[in-house]
Design a protein around this motif. Structure first.
Motif, mmCIF file in Angstrom:
data_model
loop_
_atom_site.group_PDB
_atom_site.id
_atom_site.type_symbol
_atom_site.label_atom_id
_atom_site.label_comp_id
_atom_site.label_asym_id
_atom_site.label_seq_id
_atom_site.Cartn_x
_atom_site.Cartn_y
_atom_site.Cartn_z
ATOM 1 N N SER A 19 0.847 -1.189 0.000
ATOM 2 C CA SER A 19 0.000 0.000 0.000
ATOM 3 C C SER A 19 0.879 1.235 0.000
ATOM 4 O O SER A 19 1.892 1.289 0.714
ATOM 5 N N THR A 20 0.501 2.223 -0.808
ATOM 6 C CA THR A 20 1.318 3.429 -0.939
ATOM 7 C C THR A 20 0.451 4.673 -0.912
ATOM 8 O O THR A 20 -0.614 4.713 -1.530
ATOM 9 N N LEU A 21 0.937 5.681 -0.201
ATOM 10 C CA LEU A 21 0.302 6.995 -0.145
ATOM 11 C C LEU A 21 1.105 7.970 -0.995
ATOM 12 O O LEU A 21 2.327 8.064 -0.844
ATOM 13 N N LYS A 40 9.280 2.595 -2.081
ATOM 14 C CA LYS A 40 9.783 3.963 -1.921
ATOM 15 C C LYS A 40 9.949 4.567 -3.304
ATOM 16 O O LYS A 40 9.416 4.063 -4.270
ATOM 17 N N GLU A 41 10.739 5.625 -3.371
ATOM 18 C CA GLU A 41 10.788 6.441 -4.580
ATOM 19 C C GLU A 41 11.271 5.670 -5.816
ATOM 20 O O GLU A 41 12.206 4.888 -5.752
ATOM 21 N N LYS A 42 10.598 5.949 -6.950
ATOM 22 C CA LYS A 42 11.023 5.495 -8.280
ATOM 23 C C LYS A 42 11.127 3.981 -8.414
ATOM 24 O O LYS A 42 11.890 3.481 -9.255
ATOM 25 N N MET A 65 13.164 6.472 4.990
ATOM 26 C CA MET A 65 12.181 5.569 5.575
ATOM 27 C C MET A 65 12.008 5.885 7.053
ATOM 28 O O MET A 65 12.970 6.210 7.743
ATOM 29 N N GLY A 66 10.773 5.776 7.514
ATOM 30 C CA GLY A 66 10.476 6.028 8.922
ATOM 31 C C GLY A 66 9.451 5.038 9.426
ATOM 32 O O GLY A 66 9.266 3.951 8.865
ATOM 33 N N GLY A 67 8.768 5.408 10.484
ATOM 34 C CA GLY A 67 7.783 4.522 11.095
ATOM 35 C C GLY A 67 6.666 4.123 10.160
ATOM 36 O O GLY A 67 6.166 2.998 10.216
ATOM 37 N N MET A 68 6.254 5.031 9.264
ATOM 38 C CA MET A 68 5.182 4.699 8.328
ATOM 39 C C MET A 68 5.582 3.541 7.426
ATOM 40 O O MET A 68 4.803 2.609 7.200
ATOM 41 N N GLU A 69 6.812 3.586 6.885
ATOM 42 C CA GLU A 69 7.260 2.515 5.991
ATOM 43 C C GLU A 69 7.452 1.204 6.740
ATOM 44 O O GLU A 69 7.197 0.129 6.200
ATOM 45 N N LEU A 70 7.896 1.292 7.997
ATOM 46 C CA LEU A 70 8.142 0.083 8.776
ATOM 47 C C LEU A 70 6.852 -0.566 9.263
ATOM 48 O O LEU A 70 6.711 -1.790 9.242
ATOM 49 N N TYR A 71 5.903 0.267 9.697
ATOM 50 C CA TYR A 71 4.737 -0.286 10.383
ATOM 51 C C TYR A 71 3.398 0.147 9.789
ATOM 52 O O TYR A 71 2.353 -0.379 10.194
ATOM 53 N N GLY A 72 3.411 1.093 8.849
ATOM 54 C CA GLY A 72 2.164 1.561 8.251
ATOM 55 C C GLY A 72 2.148 1.284 6.768
ATOM 56 O O GLY A 72 2.200 0.134 6.334
ATOM 57 N N SER A 73 2.076 2.336 5.950
ATOM 58 C CA SER A 73 2.142 2.227 4.495
ATOM 59 C C SER A 73 3.282 3.090 3.982
ATOM 60 O O SER A 73 3.688 4.052 4.629
ATOM 61 N N SER A 74 3.783 2.737 2.799
ATOM 62 C CA SER A 74 4.840 3.542 2.191
ATOM 63 C C SER A 74 4.297 4.919 1.828
ATOM 64 O O SER A 74 3.181 5.045 1.323
ATOM 65 N N VAL A 75 5.093 5.947 2.090
ATOM 66 C CA VAL A 75 4.750 7.322 1.725
ATOM 67 C C VAL A 75 5.751 7.759 0.671
ATOM 68 O O VAL A 75 6.962 7.779 0.928
ATOM 69 N N VAL A 76 5.252 8.087 -0.520
ATOM 70 C CA VAL A 76 6.132 8.301 -1.672
ATOM 71 C C VAL A 76 5.911 9.684 -2.259
ATOM 72 O O VAL A 76 4.774 10.120 -2.445
ATOM 73 N N ALA A 77 7.002 10.369 -2.545
ATOM 74 C CA ALA A 77 6.928 11.711 -3.115
ATOM 75 C C ALA A 77 7.013 11.691 -4.631
ATOM 76 O O ALA A 77 6.322 12.436 -5.313
ATOM 77 N N ASP A 78 7.888 10.834 -5.184
ATOM 78 C CA ASP A 78 8.103 10.840 -6.631
ATOM 79 C C ASP A 78 6.912 10.268 -7.378
ATOM 80 O O ASP A 78 6.301 9.290 -6.957
#
Length: 382
Positions: free
Chosen positions: A92-94, A284-286, A356-369
């Motif tokens: 899942s990605t935001l 994560k990105e790209k 990478m932070g808590g969201m990527e480890l325990y929630g959903s990936s947060v992606v800017a690109d």
């Protein structure tokens, strides 16, 4: 009606386009993914508007801000968020393109970063153990495998029972030709075979290249990790189970359908019969995913695809720290589950913010690109 849909933030329009123009792709998308979008709203106090303009104001090519504080604040106070979920793998990605402009991660100064990396690589050569691997690294119990441009070494601090390295002859991990990359892959697969011959119960190969410290490398010198296990590692196991369940339920190839979805959304390309795409649920990105029906060690087209994607990352997109993995079918099976190559950007070495932070480890990936920007760059080199 649906022209100029070239951003992940326009996902709803893209999916509606599929519903109207391509019923098969639309039903496949709905079978695999679900998504929603919404507005994240907030109020910026007057005292913070000047800094908001400084942090997030749109700029021209010279870096000059080209909008007013009011225009910037209007964008910041109402931010569109896209949430995409793979219903089969749980990925899942935001997406919020605004996050690419948050303080500390503005556009890369490539010249400055290249200079920093050149210095880092040069300084790390002094006393580098990997520059003399036969003297300063352990070897596996069956000895070393020596390629034309690489050599194996046992991993001093092992990930697993069978955990070793392919050490590149070239100290600089970012300088490699197709011939050199091919040798790294060939040496890795020769090691997989050697381990399986030595210990046949170990039948699940895995390849990982962590390039530079930001991607998890403990040494600057070019090297990759090679592993063999008795059962697939957790995320590879998820992919294998998904492949089997999807085939049983729909009589279709999960990876071909994933490619079909990305192709219909303008996020894919082909090199011969090797498919690849910029993922809509990147970790994560790209993130780029390459699907090869054949062993990359035996297939120059697969190697060339990997090579071109990596060179595009480094030479065009300015990605110098990355992770590359190859998920490989079990050693005793041929055909069916393909070879899955995943490549992801780990961010600038000059940035103090972690990617990478808590969201990527325990929630959903947060992606800017935006994956559309990634695939545009890739298409230019294929």
């Amino acid at each position: 009606m649906f022209d100029n849909i070239n951003s992940i933030m326009d996902l709803e329009k893209r999916v509606e386009n599929l519903r109207v123009t391509d019923a098969t792709a639309y039903s496949t998308f709905k079978r695999i993914y679900r998504f929603d979008s919404g507005l994240g709203s907030q109020i910026i106090p007057d005292s913070f508007k000047a800094k908001t303009l400084k942090y997030f104001g749109r700029r021209d090519s010279t870096g000059k801000i080209i909008e007013s504080a009011e225009e910037t604040v209007a964008r910041i106070e109402h931010q569109k968020i896209i949430n995409i979920h793979n219903q089969w793998t749980g990925e899942s990605t935001l997406f919020n393109s605004l996050r690419a402009d948050r303080p500390g991660i503005k556009g890369k100064d490539l010249k400055k970063e290249k200079k920093y990396i050149s210095k880092l690589v040069a300084e790390s050569e002094n006393g580098c153990d990997f520059c003399q691997p036969e003297k300063y690294t352990p070897e596996d119990v069956f000895g070393r495998l020596v390629g034309e441009h690489s050599i194996t070494a046992a991993n001093l601090a092992k990930y697993d029972v069978w955990s070793s390295l392919v050490i590149f002859n070239n100290h600089n991990p970012l300088k490699f030709t197709l011939k050199e990359l091919s040798d790294y892959i060939d040496t890795s697969f020769a090691w997989f075979e050697a381990v399986n011959n030595h210990s046949p119960q170990f039948e699940f190969p895995f390849f990982v290249w962590n390039c530079l410290p930001r991607a998890g490398a403990s040494q600057i010198h070019g090297h990759c990790q090679i592993l063999m296990s008795k059962e697939p590692y957790a995320r590879v196991k998820t992919l294998m189970e998904t492949y089997q369940k999807y085939k049983k339920e729909y009589g279709a190839d999960y990876f071909q359908d994933i490619y079909l979805v990305h192709h219909s959304m303008g996020l894919s390309a082909q090199h011969g019969d090797i498919n690849f795409f910029a993922s809509i649920t990147p970790i994560k990105e790209k993130e780029v995913i390459i699907i090869s029906p054949r062993n990359p060690s035996d297939d120059i087209m697969a190697k060339d695809t990997i090579f071109r994607v990596l060179r595009c990352f480094i030479d065009t997109l300015g990605v110098f720290s990355f992770n590359l993995s190859i998920s490989i079918p079990p050693y005793y099976k041929k055909g069916g589950f393909p070879y899955i190559i995943r490549i992801v950007d780990r961010g600038s070495l000059l940035k103090s913010t972690a990617d990478m932070g808590g969201m990527e480890l325990y929630g959903s990936s947060v992606v800017a690109d935006d994956p559309y920007k990634t695939v545009d760059a890739l298409k230019s080199v294929f």
